[in-house]
Design a protein around this motif. Sequence first.
Motif, mmCIF file in Angstrom:
data_model
loop_
_atom_site.group_PDB
_atom_site.id
_atom_site.type_symbol
_atom_site.label_atom_id
_atom_site.label_comp_id
_atom_site.label_asym_id
_atom_site.label_seq_id
_atom_site.Cartn_x
_atom_site.Cartn_y
_atom_site.Cartn_z
ATOM 1 N N SER A 1 20.352 8.479 65.207
ATOM 2 C CA SER A 1 19.468 8.957 64.145
ATOM 3 C C SER A 1 18.186 8.139 64.071
ATOM 4 C CB SER A 1 20.190 8.894 62.785
ATOM 5 O OG SER A 1 20.385 7.541 62.371
ATOM 6 N N ARG A 2 18.152 7.003 64.738
ATOM 7 C CA ARG A 2 17.011 6.085 64.617
ATOM 8 C C ARG A 2 15.900 6.451 65.623
ATOM 9 N NH1 ARG A 2 18.402 0.138 64.898
ATOM 10 N NH2 ARG A 2 16.394 -0.031 63.826
ATOM 11 N N VAL A 3 15.277 7.580 65.383
ATOM 12 C CA VAL A 3 14.237 8.067 66.297
ATOM 13 C C VAL A 3 12.977 7.199 66.246
ATOM 14 C CG1 VAL A 3 15.015 10.450 66.315
ATOM 15 C CG2 VAL A 3 13.445 9.691 64.527
ATOM 16 N N THR A 4 12.794 6.442 65.154
ATOM 17 C CA THR A 4 11.610 5.577 65.066
ATOM 18 C C THR A 4 11.611 4.518 66.163
ATOM 19 O OG1 THR A 4 12.783 4.221 63.409
ATOM 20 C CG2 THR A 4 11.212 5.878 62.593
ATOM 21 N N LEU B 1 12.952 2.582 53.614
ATOM 22 C CA LEU B 1 12.162 2.855 52.408
ATOM 23 C C LEU B 1 11.854 4.341 52.287
ATOM 24 C CD1 LEU B 1 9.615 -0.117 52.485
ATOM 25 C CD2 LEU B 1 11.830 0.015 51.317
ATOM 26 N N VAL B 2 11.811 5.027 53.422
ATOM 27 C CA VAL B 2 11.614 6.479 53.459
ATOM 28 C C VAL B 2 12.590 7.046 54.483
ATOM 29 C CG1 VAL B 2 9.153 6.226 52.893
ATOM 30 C CG2 VAL B 2 9.863 6.453 55.282
ATOM 31 N N PRO B 3 12.860 8.339 54.450
ATOM 32 C CA PRO B 3 13.761 8.932 55.448
ATOM 33 C C PRO B 3 13.238 8.711 56.863
ATOM 34 C CG PRO B 3 13.409 10.449 53.625
ATOM 35 C CD PRO B 3 12.437 9.316 53.431
ATOM 36 N N GLU B 4 14.155 8.599 57.802
ATOM 37 C CA GLU B 4 13.805 8.357 59.204
ATOM 38 C C GLU B 4 12.824 9.401 59.731
ATOM 39 O OE1 GLU B 4 14.486 5.984 62.768
ATOM 40 O OE2 GLU B 4 15.282 5.732 60.738
ATOM 41 N N GLY B 5 13.047 10.658 59.370
ATOM 42 C CA GLY B 5 12.179 11.722 59.860
ATOM 43 C C GLY B 5 10.741 11.561 59.395
ATOM 44 N N LEU B 6 10.544 11.203 58.137
ATOM 45 C CA LEU B 6 9.199 11.009 57.610
ATOM 46 C C LEU B 6 8.522 9.818 58.288
ATOM 47 C CD1 LEU B 6 6.905 11.594 55.670
ATOM 48 C CD2 LEU B 6 8.127 10.270 53.906
#
Length: 209
Positions: A40-43, A95-100
């Motif tokens: 889930s950690r696309v960042t 602090l914000v969703p991963e997608g954002l």
Amino acid sequence: MNKALTRAQLTTEVVVRALTVPLLGLFVAMSIHQYVRDPSRVTLLVFAFAEVLTVVLAVLARVPRERDWNPLSLVVTVCATFYFLAFQITPGIKLVPEGLAAVIQVAGVSVQIYAKWSLGRSFGLLPANRGVIVAGPYRVVRHPLYLGYLVTDIGFLVANFGVRNVVVLVVQWTLQIVRIVREEQLLSNDATYREYMSRVRYRLVHGVF
């Protein structure tokens, strides 16, 4: 015409470029390892891609006609380039969703790509005069490439927040500002760049700096 590099400058050039491959490879390997553990950690993937883009283009950059070989510039450049190795890439506070966060990163990478496309091969690590570019995003701020880096870093931080990462970014952007100032000191020797500075007032963020 480019001046011939001295032996010390040539050695520095070769060492800095050669170091990029193992250091970048290490970071990418660590990022992929963390991503496999939590897909889930696309960042992580976006950040790794951004660093690959930066370093590979720097390695392939042409040798400039004038470059700042001051030891301070060299140290600042190396630290500001390889800062990603100091990041904590294990899971942090979101602090914000991963997608954002990934969307913010992609926006930053897009700015980087646009700026690098405008530069062509006039891109590198050390402060240098590789020709004055005034088109594309350079009509808005004088250093849109650094703006892209900043947005990408913010996107990574808000999904991987922690004291260590905040400290790394504070140090990183202190160094980046020093890098920008020293780069402009060199470029100011060029009348074309001085005229450009008079037209485009802000360095990094319009209306701020």
